[in-house]
Design a protein around this motif. Structure first.
Motif, PDB file in Angstrom:
ATOM      1  N   ASN A   1       0.855  -1.178   0.000  1.00  0.00           N
ATOM      2  CA  ASN A   1       0.000   0.000   0.000  1.00  0.00           C
ATOM      3  C   ASN A   1       0.901   1.241   0.000  1.00  0.00           C
ATOM      4  O   ASN A   1       2.131   1.132  -0.031  1.00  0.00           O
ATOM      5  CB  ASN A   1      -0.980  -0.023   1.180  1.00  0.00           C
ATOM      6  N   ASP A   2       0.302   2.416   0.033  1.00  0.00           N
ATOM      7  CA  ASP A   2       1.100   3.642  -0.024  1.00  0.00           C
ATOM      8  C   ASP A   2       2.051   3.795   1.158  1.00  0.00           C
ATOM      9  O   ASP A   2       3.221   4.152   0.953  1.00  0.00           O
ATOM     10  CB  ASP A   2       0.197   4.863  -0.160  1.00  0.00           C
ATOM     11  N   PRO A   3       1.633   3.509   2.408  1.00  0.00           N
ATOM     12  CA  PRO A   3       2.610   3.607   3.501  1.00  0.00           C
ATOM     13  C   PRO A   3       3.786   2.635   3.340  1.00  0.00           C
ATOM     14  O   PRO A   3       4.928   2.985   3.641  1.00  0.00           O
ATOM     15  CB  PRO A   3       1.784   3.273   4.754  1.00  0.00           C
ATOM     16  N   GLY A   4       3.522   1.437   2.842  1.00  0.00           N
ATOM     17  CA  GLY A   4       4.614   0.491   2.601  1.00  0.00           C
ATOM     18  C   GLY A   4       5.566   1.002   1.539  1.00  0.00           C
ATOM     19  O   GLY A   4       6.793   0.979   1.707  1.00  0.00           O
ATOM     20  N   ALA A   5       5.014   1.495   0.432  1.00  0.00           N
ATOM     21  CA  ALA A   5       5.850   2.027  -0.654  1.00  0.00           C
ATOM     22  C   ALA A   5       6.613   3.267  -0.197  1.00  0.00           C
ATOM     23  O   ALA A   5       7.775   3.468  -0.577  1.00  0.00           O
ATOM     24  CB  ALA A   5       4.971   2.361  -1.858  1.00  0.00           C
ATOM     25  N   PHE A   6       5.987   4.093   0.626  1.00  0.00           N
ATOM     26  CA  PHE A   6       6.632   5.290   1.157  1.00  0.00           C
ATOM     27  C   PHE A   6       7.891   4.917   1.935  1.00  0.00           C
ATOM     28  O   PHE A   6       8.953   5.513   1.743  1.00  0.00           O
ATOM     29  CB  PHE A   6       5.637   6.021   2.072  1.00  0.00           C
ATOM     30  N   GLU A   7       7.792   3.913   2.801  1.00  0.00           N
ATOM     31  CA  GLU A   7       8.943   3.520   3.622  1.00  0.00           C
ATOM     32  C   GLU A   7      10.030   2.841   2.796  1.00  0.00           C
ATOM     33  O   GLU A   7      11.218   3.000   3.080  1.00  0.00           O
ATOM     34  CB  GLU A   7       8.496   2.641   4.781  1.00  0.00           C
ATOM     35  N   VAL A   8       9.643   2.091   1.769  1.00  0.00           N
ATOM     36  CA  VAL A   8      10.642   1.496   0.878  1.00  0.00           C
ATOM     37  C   VAL A   8      11.363   2.605   0.111  1.00  0.00           C
ATOM     38  O   VAL A   8      12.597   2.578  -0.018  1.00  0.00           O
ATOM     39  CB  VAL A   8      10.006   0.466  -0.081  1.00  0.00           C
ATOM     40  N   ALA A   9      10.627   3.602  -0.359  1.00  0.00           N
ATOM     41  CA  ALA A   9      11.257   4.730  -1.048  1.00  0.00           C
ATOM     42  C   ALA A   9      12.232   5.449  -0.114  1.00  0.00           C
ATOM     43  O   ALA A   9      13.338   5.812  -0.510  1.00  0.00           O
ATOM     44  CB  ALA A   9      10.194   5.703  -1.556  1.00  0.00           C
ATOM     45  N   ARG A  10      11.822   5.633   1.151  1.00  0.00           N
ATOM     46  CA  ARG A  10      12.706   6.277   2.122  1.00  0.00           C
ATOM     47  C   ARG A  10      13.993   5.457   2.295  1.00  0.00           C
ATOM     48  O   ARG A  10      15.094   6.006   2.321  1.00  0.00           O
ATOM     49  CB  ARG A  10      12.014   6.424   3.471  1.00  0.00           C
ATOM     50  N   ALA A  11      13.859   4.136   2.399  1.00  0.00           N
ATOM     51  CA  ALA A  11      15.033   3.269   2.567  1.00  0.00           C
ATOM     52  C   ALA A  11      15.966   3.376   1.358  1.00  0.00           C
ATOM     53  O   ALA A  11      17.191   3.412   1.513  1.00  0.00           O
ATOM     54  CB  ALA A  11      14.600   1.822   2.785  1.00  0.00           C
ATOM     55  N   LEU A  12      15.399   3.434   0.164  1.00  0.00           N
ATOM     56  CA  LEU A  12      16.215   3.573  -1.048  1.00  0.00           C
ATOM     57  C   LEU A  12      16.957   4.911  -1.069  1.00  0.00           C
ATOM     58  O   LEU A  12      18.151   4.962  -1.358  1.00  0.00           O
ATOM     59  CB  LEU A  12      15.343   3.432  -2.297  1.00  0.00           C
ATOM     60  N   VAL A  13      16.255   5.983  -0.744  1.00  0.00           N
ATOM     61  CA  VAL A  13      16.874   7.310  -0.734  1.00  0.00           C
ATOM     62  C   VAL A  13      17.974   7.375   0.326  1.00  0.00           C
ATOM     63  O   VAL A  13      19.059   7.919   0.072  1.00  0.00           O
ATOM     64  CB  VAL A  13      15.805   8.403  -0.503  1.00  0.00           C
ATOM     65  N   GLU A  14      17.716   6.811   1.498  1.00  0.00           N
ATOM     66  CA  GLU A  14      18.731   6.821   2.555  1.00  0.00           C
ATOM     67  C   GLU A  14      19.962   6.012   2.155  1.00  0.00           C
ATOM     68  O   GLU A  14      21.092   6.402   2.462  1.00  0.00           O
ATOM     69  CB  GLU A  14      18.132   6.303   3.859  1.00  0.00           C
ATOM     70  N   THR A  15      19.758   4.899   1.454  1.00  0.00           N
ATOM     71  CA  THR A  15      20.888   4.094   0.984  1.00  0.00           C
ATOM     72  C   THR A  15      21.720   4.871  -0.026  1.00  0.00           C
ATOM     73  O   THR A  15      22.953   4.896   0.056  1.00  0.00           O
ATOM     74  CB  THR A  15      20.383   2.769   0.364  1.00  0.00           C
ATOM     75  N   ILE A  16      21.057   5.525  -0.964  1.00  0.00           N
ATOM     76  CA  ILE A  16      21.777   6.329  -1.964  1.00  0.00           C
ATOM     77  C   ILE A  16      22.529   7.473  -1.278  1.00  0.00           C
ATOM     78  O   ILE A  16      23.678   7.776  -1.621  1.00  0.00           O
ATOM     79  CB  ILE A  16      20.804   6.855  -3.042  1.00  0.00           C
ATOM     80  N   ALA A  17      21.911   8.099  -0.291  1.00  0.00           N
ATOM     81  CA  ALA A  17      22.569   9.198   0.428  1.00  0.00           C
ATOM     82  C   ALA A  17      23.830   8.711   1.147  1.00  0.00           C
ATOM     83  O   ALA A  17      24.853   9.402   1.155  1.00  0.00           O
ATOM     84  CB  ALA A  17      21.598   9.823   1.434  1.00  0.00           C
ATOM     85  N   ARG A  18      23.773   7.513   1.739  1.00  0.00           N
ATOM     86  CA  ARG A  18      24.957   6.949   2.394  1.00  0.00           C
ATOM     87  C   ARG A  18      26.059   6.678   1.380  1.00  0.00           C
ATOM     88  O   ARG A  18      27.232   6.946   1.630  1.00  0.00           O
ATOM     89  CB  ARG A  18      24.607   5.664   3.148  1.00  0.00           C
ATOM     90  N   ILE A  19      25.692   6.149   0.218  1.00  0.00           N
ATOM     91  CA  ILE A  19      26.669   5.864  -0.833  1.00  0.00           C
ATOM     92  C   ILE A  19      27.341   7.162  -1.286  1.00  0.00           C
ATOM     93  O   ILE A  19      28.550   7.195  -1.520  1.00  0.00           O
ATOM     94  CB  ILE A  19      25.993   5.157  -2.027  1.00  0.00           C
ATOM     95  N   GLU A  20      26.548   8.217  -1.376  1.00  0.00           N
ATOM     96  CA  GLU A  20      27.085   9.509  -1.805  1.00  0.00           C
ATOM     97  C   GLU A  20      27.739  10.280  -0.663  1.00  0.00           C
ATOM     98  O   GLU A  20      28.190  11.401  -0.860  1.00  0.00           O
ATOM     99  CB  GLU A  20      25.964  10.349  -2.429  1.00  0.00           C
ATOM    100  N   ARG A  21      27.766   9.678   0.523  1.00  0.00           N
ATOM    101  CA  ARG A  21      28.368  10.284   1.727  1.00  0.00           C
ATOM    102  C   ARG A  21      27.776  11.654   2.054  1.00  0.00           C
ATOM    103  O   ARG A  21      28.482  12.596   2.393  1.00  0.00           O
ATOM    104  CB  ARG A  21      29.875  10.372   1.566  1.00  0.00           C
ATOM    105  N   ARG A  22      26.469  11.737   1.956  1.00  0.00           N
ATOM    106  CA  ARG A  22      25.789  12.988   2.301  1.00  0.00           C
ATOM    107  C   ARG A  22      25.618  13.084   3.807  1.00  0.00           C
ATOM    108  O   ARG A  22      25.236  12.116   4.449  1.00  0.00           O
ATOM    109  CB  ARG A  22      24.434  13.067   1.624  1.00  0.00           C
ATOM    110  N   SER A  23      25.868  14.247   4.348  1.00  0.00           N
ATOM    111  CA  SER A  23      25.740  14.424   5.793  1.00  0.00           C
ATOM    112  C   SER A  23      24.437  15.126   6.161  1.00  0.00           C
ATOM    113  O   SER A  23      23.917  14.940   7.257  1.00  0.00           O
ATOM    114  CB  SER A  23      26.927  15.215   6.343  1.00  0.00           C
ATOM    115  N   GLU A  24      23.892  15.922   5.253  1.00  0.00           N
ATOM    116  CA  GLU A  24      22.648  16.627   5.551  1.00  0.00           C
ATOM    117  C   GLU A  24      21.454  15.692   5.375  1.00  0.00           C
ATOM    118  O   GLU A  24      21.541  14.710   4.634  1.00  0.00           O
ATOM    119  CB  GLU A  24      22.499  17.872   4.665  1.00  0.00           C
ATOM    120  N   PRO A  25      20.342  15.971   6.045  1.00  0.00           N
ATOM    121  CA  PRO A  25      19.149  15.133   5.864  1.00  0.00           C
ATOM    122  C   PRO A  25      18.691  15.154   4.404  1.00  0.00           C
ATOM    123  O   PRO A  25      18.652  16.212   3.785  1.00  0.00           O
ATOM    124  CB  PRO A  25      18.102  15.779   6.765  1.00  0.00           C
ATOM    125  N   VAL A  26      18.385  13.992   3.883  1.00  0.00           N
ATOM    126  CA  VAL A  26      17.974  13.888   2.485  1.00  0.00           C
ATOM    127  C   VAL A  26      16.465  13.715   2.391  1.00  0.00           C
ATOM    128  O   VAL A  26      15.795  14.383   1.618  1.00  0.00           O
ATOM    129  CB  VAL A  26      18.707  12.723   1.782  1.00  0.00           C
TER     130      VAL A  26
END
Length: 92
Positions: free
Chosen positions: A48-73
């Motif tokens: 559902n939308d809440p499930g997809a929302f959290e998966v999208a958040r996990a993907l964005v957070e993973t990409i941010a870690r790979i890019e070594r971003r320090s600010e909230p993404v």
């Protein structure tokens, strides 16, 4: 989440072990969501939308870690609107 959980976990472990792969375990993310609210439609097996929302958040957070971003993404907030009918086959 259908299928053989042991096979899924084994495949995920193999992918996570690959040096050039950034693996996001969506099953783990959806299990965490299920602790607070449904992550799947009542009438079918799709997220559902809440499930997809959290998966999208996990993907964005993973990409941010790979890019070594320090600010909230991820700054989006989840807003839930409950409707009687939802999901792929709910209106049949």
């Amino acid at each position: 989440m259908s299928g053989n959980p042991a096979s899924r976990a084994a495949a995920g472990g193999r992918l996570a072990a690959l040096p050039d792969i950034s693996y996001v375990d969506t099953s783990a993310t959806l299990r965490r969501v299920q602790q607070d609210r449904p992550a799947f439609h009542k009438t079918d097996f799709h997220w559902n939308d809440p499930g997809a929302f959290e998966v999208a958040r996990a993907l964005v957070e993973t990409i941010a870690r790979i890019e070594r971003r320090s600010e909230p993404v991820w700054t989006h907030k989840l807003e839930i609107v409950t409707r009687e009918e939802s999901g792929g086959i709910a209106k049949f």
